[in-house]
Scaffold this motif. Sequence first.
Motif, short mmCIF file in Angstrom:
data_model
loop_
_atom_site.label_atom_id
_atom_site.label_comp_id
_atom_site.label_asym_id
_atom_site.label_seq_id
_atom_site.Cartn_x
_atom_site.Cartn_y
_atom_site.Cartn_z
N GLU A 2 6.20 0.09 3.44
CA GLU A 2 6.39 -1.35 3.25
C GLU A 2 7.54 -1.69 2.31
O GLU A 2 8.20 -2.72 2.47
N VAL A 3 7.77 -0.84 1.31
CA VAL A 3 8.77 -1.14 0.28
C VAL A 3 9.55 0.13 -0.05
O VAL A 3 8.99 1.22 -0.12
N GLY A 4 10.86 -0.03 -0.25
CA GLY A 4 11.70 1.03 -0.77
C GLY A 4 12.18 0.64 -2.16
O GLY A 4 12.65 -0.49 -2.37
N LEU A 5 12.06 1.56 -3.12
CA LEU A 5 12.50 1.32 -4.50
C LEU A 5 13.72 2.17 -4.79
O LEU A 5 13.72 3.37 -4.54
N THR A 6 14.78 1.55 -5.32
CA THR A 6 15.99 2.30 -5.67
C THR A 6 16.54 1.85 -7.01
O THR A 6 16.30 0.73 -7.47
N SER A 7 17.32 2.74 -7.60
CA SER A 7 18.22 2.35 -8.68
C SER A 7 19.48 1.77 -8.03
O SER A 7 19.62 1.79 -6.80
N VAL A 8 20.38 1.24 -8.84
CA VAL A 8 21.68 0.80 -8.35
C VAL A 8 22.75 1.27 -9.32
O VAL A 8 22.46 1.55 -10.49
N GLY A 9 23.99 1.36 -8.84
CA GLY A 9 25.08 1.71 -9.74
C GLY A 9 25.43 0.56 -10.67
O GLY A 9 25.83 0.77 -11.81
N GLY A 10 25.28 -0.64 -10.16
CA GLY A 10 25.61 -1.83 -10.94
C GLY A 10 25.66 -3.03 -10.02
O GLY A 10 25.14 -3.01 -8.90
N ALA A 11 26.32 -4.09 -10.49
CA ALA A 11 26.41 -5.32 -9.70
C ALA A 11 27.78 -5.97 -9.92
O ALA A 11 28.50 -5.63 -10.86
N ILE A 12 28.10 -6.91 -9.04
CA ILE A 12 29.38 -7.61 -9.07
C ILE A 12 29.11 -9.10 -9.22
O ILE A 12 28.47 -9.71 -8.35
N ALA A 13 29.57 -9.68 -10.31
CA ALA A 13 29.30 -11.09 -10.58
C ALA A 13 30.01 -12.00 -9.59
O ALA A 13 29.46 -13.02 -9.15
N GLU A 14 31.24 -11.67 -9.23
CA GLU A 14 32.05 -12.55 -8.39
C GLU A 14 31.41 -12.83 -7.04
O GLU A 14 31.49 -13.94 -6.51
N LYS A 23 0.80 -1.21 0.00
CA LYS A 23 0.00 0.00 0.00
C LYS A 23 0.84 1.27 0.00
O LYS A 23 0.37 2.33 -0.41
N ARG A 24 2.08 1.17 0.48
CA ARG A 24 2.93 2.37 0.59
C ARG A 24 4.33 2.05 0.07
O ARG A 24 5.01 1.16 0.57
N LEU A 25 4.75 2.82 -0.93
CA LEU A 25 6.06 2.63 -1.57
C LEU A 25 6.85 3.92 -1.43
O LEU A 25 6.40 4.99 -1.83
N ALA A 26 8.06 3.81 -0.89
CA ALA A 26 8.95 4.96 -0.76
C ALA A 26 9.91 4.99 -1.94
O ALA A 26 10.48 3.96 -2.32
N LEU A 27 10.12 6.17 -2.53
CA LEU A 27 11.00 6.30 -3.69
C LEU A 27 11.40 7.75 -3.87
O LEU A 27 10.79 8.65 -3.29
#
Length: 229
Positions: free
Chosen positions: A120-132, A76-80
């Motif tokens: 209830e939920v926080g929505l963010t972008s990310v810089g990227g990810a690390i496979a290792e 019901k409530r999303l923070a962004l």
Amino acid sequence: MSARETILKRLRERADGPLTAPESDFNVMIRRGWSAEERLARFERLITSVHGEVVHTTQDDWTQALARLLSDKGVKRLALGREHPVAAEARAALVDTEVELVDVDRDIEAWQREQFDRVEVGLTSVGGAIAETGSLWLWPTPDEPRQLSLVPPVHIAVLEADAIEDTFFEVIETHGWAGGMPTNALLISGPSKTADIEQTLAYGVHGPRELIVLVRHAGTAAGDTGATA
């Protein structure tokens, strides 16, 4: 000379300038040589092994996938935020839904009084990810502060499929971390977890109990990644 002594000697003797990774010392940290498909498969395998969830979608359909997730979980409530394209696109897609969109551009005291126990939920972008390591990396900003990914019970992170790099060292080198870091750089490798003296794991005690990664693919159908574990 031990590895520790070698590293300390290099740090003492280095002149100003970029700190490079010598072939003889740091091959263990670089030169993985994984393909894009292998990076994605490894990242997904590792982050799901610690109770993270990965949802594949496309650039065009990702807000529909987000709306389905929120509906399925009864959110019901999303923070962004507001300024980042991820936040702006999500706001536009959810404006006519029953989900209340909570602004995060407020001071920490206001968050504590009004929001921490209700969002209830926080929505963010990310810089990227690390496979290792199967990790996301985030640089918090005033528009997407660190509490957005650390406080709500569920964290939904939006990751570009082509923003996964082999190792942490390559992230630091490629994105010029040495030239200027934020006050916090977050590495997220799954939902929050802790263990008691008997080594019994519990999730969500000190942060999000769920982590959902929306992986956005350009020019391919959702789920049709060609990845192999």
